[in-house]
Write a protein that holds these residues in place. Sequence first.
Motif, PDB file in Angstrom:
ATOM      1  N   GLY A  36      30.031 -20.085 -44.172  1.00 28.89           N
ATOM      2  CA  GLY A  36      30.874 -18.952 -43.808  1.00 28.89           C
ATOM      3  C   GLY A  36      31.202 -18.027 -44.965  1.00 28.89           C
ATOM      4  O   GLY A  36      31.648 -16.896 -44.753  1.00 28.89           O
ATOM      5  N   ASP A  37      30.971 -18.480 -46.190  1.00 32.38           N
ATOM      6  CA  ASP A  37      31.247 -17.644 -47.360  1.00 32.38           C
ATOM      7  C   ASP A  37      30.220 -16.523 -47.516  1.00 32.38           C
ATOM      8  O   ASP A  37      30.541 -15.453 -48.051  1.00 32.38           O
ATOM      9  N   TYR A  38      28.986 -16.782 -47.077  1.00 31.32           N
ATOM     10  CA  TYR A  38      27.850 -15.970 -47.499  1.00 31.32           C
ATOM     11  C   TYR A  38      27.457 -14.871 -46.511  1.00 31.32           C
ATOM     12  O   TYR A  38      27.723 -14.974 -45.316  1.00 31.32           O
ATOM     13  N   LEU A  39      26.807 -13.855 -47.061  1.00 28.72           N
ATOM     14  CA  LEU A  39      26.025 -12.968 -46.218  1.00 28.72           C
ATOM     15  C   LEU A  39      25.054 -13.830 -45.421  1.00 28.72           C
ATOM     16  O   LEU A  39      24.424 -14.737 -45.966  1.00 28.72           O
ATOM     17  N   ASP A  40      24.916 -13.548 -44.135  1.00 30.71           N
ATOM     18  CA  ASP A  40      24.109 -14.420 -43.290  1.00 30.71           C
ATOM     19  C   ASP A  40      22.674 -14.538 -43.805  1.00 30.71           C
ATOM     20  O   ASP A  40      22.108 -15.632 -43.872  1.00 30.71           O
ATOM     21  N   TRP A  41      22.071 -13.400 -44.188  1.00 29.90           N
ATOM     22  CA  TRP A  41      20.683 -13.438 -44.629  1.00 29.90           C
ATOM     23  C   TRP A  41      20.531 -14.178 -45.955  1.00 29.90           C
ATOM     24  O   TRP A  41      19.513 -14.823 -46.209  1.00 29.90           O
ATOM     25  N   LYS A  42      21.563 -14.111 -46.801  1.00 27.49           N
ATOM     26  CA  LYS A  42      21.510 -14.832 -48.069  1.00 27.49           C
ATOM     27  C   LYS A  42      21.568 -16.337 -47.821  1.00 27.49           C
ATOM     28  O   LYS A  42      20.852 -17.117 -48.474  1.00 27.49           O
ATOM     29  N   TRP A  43      22.405 -16.757 -46.884  1.00 21.46           N
ATOM     30  CA  TRP A  43      22.470 -18.171 -46.524  1.00 21.46           C
ATOM     31  C   TRP A  43      21.128 -18.645 -45.961  1.00 21.46           C
ATOM     32  O   TRP A  43      20.630 -19.704 -46.333  1.00 21.46           O
ATOM     33  N   GLN A  44      20.533 -17.841 -45.098  1.00 23.92           N
ATOM     34  CA  GLN A  44      19.270 -18.220 -44.470  1.00 23.92           C
ATOM     35  C   GLN A  44      18.167 -18.398 -45.500  1.00 23.92           C
ATOM     36  O   GLN A  44      17.292 -19.258 -45.347  1.00 23.92           O
ATOM     37  N   GLN A  45      18.180 -17.612 -46.557  1.00 21.87           N
ATOM     38  CA  GLN A  45      17.157 -17.721 -47.593  1.00 21.87           C
ATOM     39  C   GLN A  45      17.152 -19.097 -48.248  1.00 21.87           C
ATOM     40  O   GLN A  45      16.119 -19.550 -48.742  1.00 21.87           O
ATOM     41  N   GLY A  46      18.294 -19.764 -48.268  1.00 23.62           N
ATOM     42  CA  GLY A  46      18.392 -21.056 -48.919  1.00 23.62           C
ATOM     43  C   GLY A  46      18.106 -22.243 -48.025  1.00 23.62           C
ATOM     44  O   GLY A  46      18.206 -23.395 -48.467  1.00 23.62           O
ATOM     45  N   LEU A  47      17.735 -21.998 -46.774  1.00 19.22           N
ATOM     46  CA  LEU A  47      17.470 -23.080 -45.836  1.00 19.22           C
ATOM     47  C   LEU A  47      15.992 -23.472 -45.841  1.00 19.22           C
ATOM     48  O   LEU A  47      15.124 -22.674 -46.200  1.00 19.22           O
ATOM     49  N   SER A  48      15.722 -24.709 -45.428  1.00 16.61           N
ATOM     50  CA  SER A  48      14.341 -25.125 -45.215  1.00 16.61           C
ATOM     51  C   SER A  48      13.732 -24.282 -44.100  1.00 16.61           C
ATOM     52  O   SER A  48      14.448 -23.628 -43.327  1.00 16.61           O
ATOM     53  N   LYS A  49      12.411 -24.298 -44.015  1.00 14.56           N
ATOM     54  CA  LYS A  49      11.730 -23.425 -43.062  1.00 14.56           C
ATOM     55  C   LYS A  49      12.164 -23.681 -41.625  1.00 14.56           C
ATOM     56  O   LYS A  49      12.241 -22.762 -40.807  1.00 14.56           O
ATOM     57  N   ASP A  50      12.496 -24.949 -41.303  1.00 14.78           N
ATOM     58  CA  ASP A  50      12.950 -25.257 -39.944  1.00 14.78           C
ATOM     59  C   ASP A  50      14.442 -25.016 -39.754  1.00 14.78           C
ATOM     60  O   ASP A  50      14.984 -25.220 -38.671  1.00 14.78           O
ATOM     61  N   GLY A  51      15.119 -24.576 -40.817  1.00 13.04           N
ATOM     62  CA  GLY A  51      16.539 -24.261 -40.725  1.00 13.04           C
ATOM     63  C   GLY A  51      17.459 -25.455 -40.692  1.00 13.04           C
ATOM     64  O   GLY A  51      18.675 -25.294 -40.541  1.00 13.04           O
ATOM     65  N   GLN A  52      16.938 -26.642 -40.881  1.00 12.77           N
ATOM     66  CA  GLN A  52      17.736 -27.856 -40.729  1.00 12.77           C
ATOM     67  C   GLN A  52      18.360 -28.337 -42.039  1.00 12.77           C
ATOM     68  O   GLN A  52      19.322 -29.096 -42.019  1.00 12.77           O
ATOM     69  N   GLN A  53      17.825 -27.921 -43.169  1.00  7.35           N
ATOM     70  CA  GLN A  53      18.328 -28.403 -44.451  1.00  7.35           C
ATOM     71  C   GLN A  53      18.828 -27.242 -45.308  1.00  7.35           C
ATOM     72  O   GLN A  53      18.226 -26.167 -45.327  1.00  7.35           O
ATOM     73  N   VAL A  54      19.906 -27.490 -46.026  1.00 15.94           N
ATOM     74  CA  VAL A  54      20.448 -26.511 -46.978  1.00 15.94           C
ATOM     75  C   VAL A  54      19.899 -26.891 -48.348  1.00 15.94           C
ATOM     76  O   VAL A  54      20.301 -27.894 -48.935  1.00 15.94           O
ATOM     77  N   LEU A  55      18.982 -26.092 -48.864  1.00 17.51           N
ATOM     78  CA  LEU A  55      18.290 -26.432 -50.100  1.00 17.51           C
ATOM     79  C   LEU A  55      18.765 -25.625 -51.301  1.00 17.51           C
ATOM     80  O   LEU A  55      18.483 -25.994 -52.439  1.00 17.51           O
ATOM     81  N   GLY A  56      19.471 -24.525 -51.068  1.00 22.84           N
ATOM     82  CA  GLY A  56      19.957 -23.726 -52.187  1.00 22.84           C
ATOM     83  C   GLY A  56      21.164 -22.904 -51.812  1.00 22.84           C
ATOM     84  O   GLY A  56      21.283 -22.440 -50.671  1.00 22.84           O
ATOM     85  N   LEU A  57      22.085 -22.746 -52.768  1.00 19.73           N
ATOM     86  CA  LEU A  57      23.235 -21.855 -52.583  1.00 19.73           C
ATOM     87  C   LEU A  57      23.041 -20.619 -53.446  1.00 19.73           C
ATOM     88  O   LEU A  57      22.649 -20.714 -54.617  1.00 19.73           O
ATOM     89  N   GLY A  58      23.326 -19.443 -52.875  1.00 14.93           N
ATOM     90  CA  GLY A  58      23.093 -18.182 -53.564  1.00 14.93           C
ATOM     91  C   GLY A  58      24.078 -17.916 -54.676  1.00 14.93           C
ATOM     92  O   GLY A  58      25.259 -18.248 -54.583  1.00 14.93           O
ATOM     93  N   THR A  59      23.569 -17.296 -55.741  1.00  5.03           N
ATOM     94  CA  THR A  59      24.417 -16.874 -56.850  1.00  5.03           C
ATOM     95  C   THR A  59      24.771 -15.390 -56.766  1.00  5.03           C
ATOM     96  O   THR A  59      25.897 -15.003 -57.058  1.00  5.03           O
ATOM     97  N   ASP A  60      23.808 -14.553 -56.355  1.00  5.06           N
ATOM     98  CA  ASP A  60      24.035 -13.114 -56.400  1.00  5.06           C
ATOM     99  C   ASP A  60      23.045 -12.395 -55.506  1.00  5.06           C
ATOM    100  O   ASP A  60      22.082 -12.984 -55.011  1.00  5.06           O
TER     101      ASP A  60
END
Length: 424
Positions: free
Chosen positions: A122-146
């Motif tokens: 909920g903190d992030y821009l939606d598209w920025k959050w999506q960039q850090g997910l696995s291709k299937d959207g099931q895993q959170v692999l990275g948190l955005g810095t900027d």
Amino acid sequence: MTPRFRLLAVPLILALATACGSSTPAETAAKPNEKIKLTVGLFGDFGFKPLYDEYKKTHPNVEIVENVTQFNDHHNNLVKRLATNAGAADIEAVEVGYVSTFTALPGKFHDLKQYGLDKRQGDYLDWKWQQGLSKDGQQVLGLGTDVGGLAMCYRKDLFKKAGLPTDRTEVAALWPTWDAYIDTGKKFAGANLDGTKFVDSPGEIFRAMVNQAPAGLYDDQDKIIVDSNPDVKKAWDLSNQLSQNNLTAKLAAFSPPWNTGFAKGSFATIICPAWMTGFIQEQAAGSSGKWDIAAVPGGSGNSGGSHLMLPKMGKHPKEAAELIDFLTSKDSQAKVFKEEGTFPSIPALYDDPSIQSFTKPFFGDAPIGKIYSDAAKALKPQHLGPKEADVRTAIGNGLGRVEQGKQTPDQAWTQVLQDVAKIK
């Protein structure tokens, strides 16, 4: 921070195919008060050092060591280390041009959901959050810095010498479009200022144009569309006009001559995502008050942005995940922006009075906070493909050949398409 994605004419390692298997975590449960060493792999200065000091006040048992390498070396080394399951840092920064390459390898990284960091969505821009997910959207692999919302930095003193306006509003009015930007460059060139060109090189201009289009180098099915996307070809043609009209200083981004070009006044304008402001201030320390910031032609766009990821080979993933959470927090992102210029990926900060009112004397007290907040709000993100960085490198090499007079734009474009077709 993303100080550092470039259309450099440098071959990049393309082989991640050997790194597609999973790796076995070397996890060791930390004992209470045990001394823990966490390594953080970065490309350039992310402005984290003051944050480390703050973090260690509440985590005195944690030692944090940065491993900083050049942009290309950093990502290429990470490819090799993932392939051999050895040598990666506990935390690795990944630039947006590479993030989809690494998120396609979920077996190589910890799912940050295991450490409760899905709470940060909920903190992030939606598209920025999506960039850090696995291709299937099931895993959170990275948190955005900027994020790298765009503006245009320019030298007021050089504009004045060339007989052009210097006020940032009037400067922005010179170039509502990229065609107008090129026309302004021709006017600047007409003043024949010794040792100065209008722009550093065409690479980042190309990238900015493409990033403003509805689709970029890939479609949403991960198919490369360089040969069929008219916006890519339009950006190619316009960028090469800069070279053909002798408006570029022929300085490859982040090369040593480019670095010194800031201090020497070798170019009067440069594409300026928020992180670039810190770099300019560092490289042109003696030019305070000479630089200013105006709106970019064509509206907004994004250039850069990074994520922090957690390779499985780290020994202390729980503690590393806690550090990622801290480094990417709302307060931390605000502090890094004010010190280094990298703009937050947390939209709640965009209307924060301390961000909106933030200025920098180096840039003539330009309202940096408002400029980049407006740019970030206007961003329309593109889908990024798995070999985004490699495709951009092939195009950047082609732009460089035209700039150096080695090929015509048509010849270079033909070779670019051949080179891109080899990227799988």
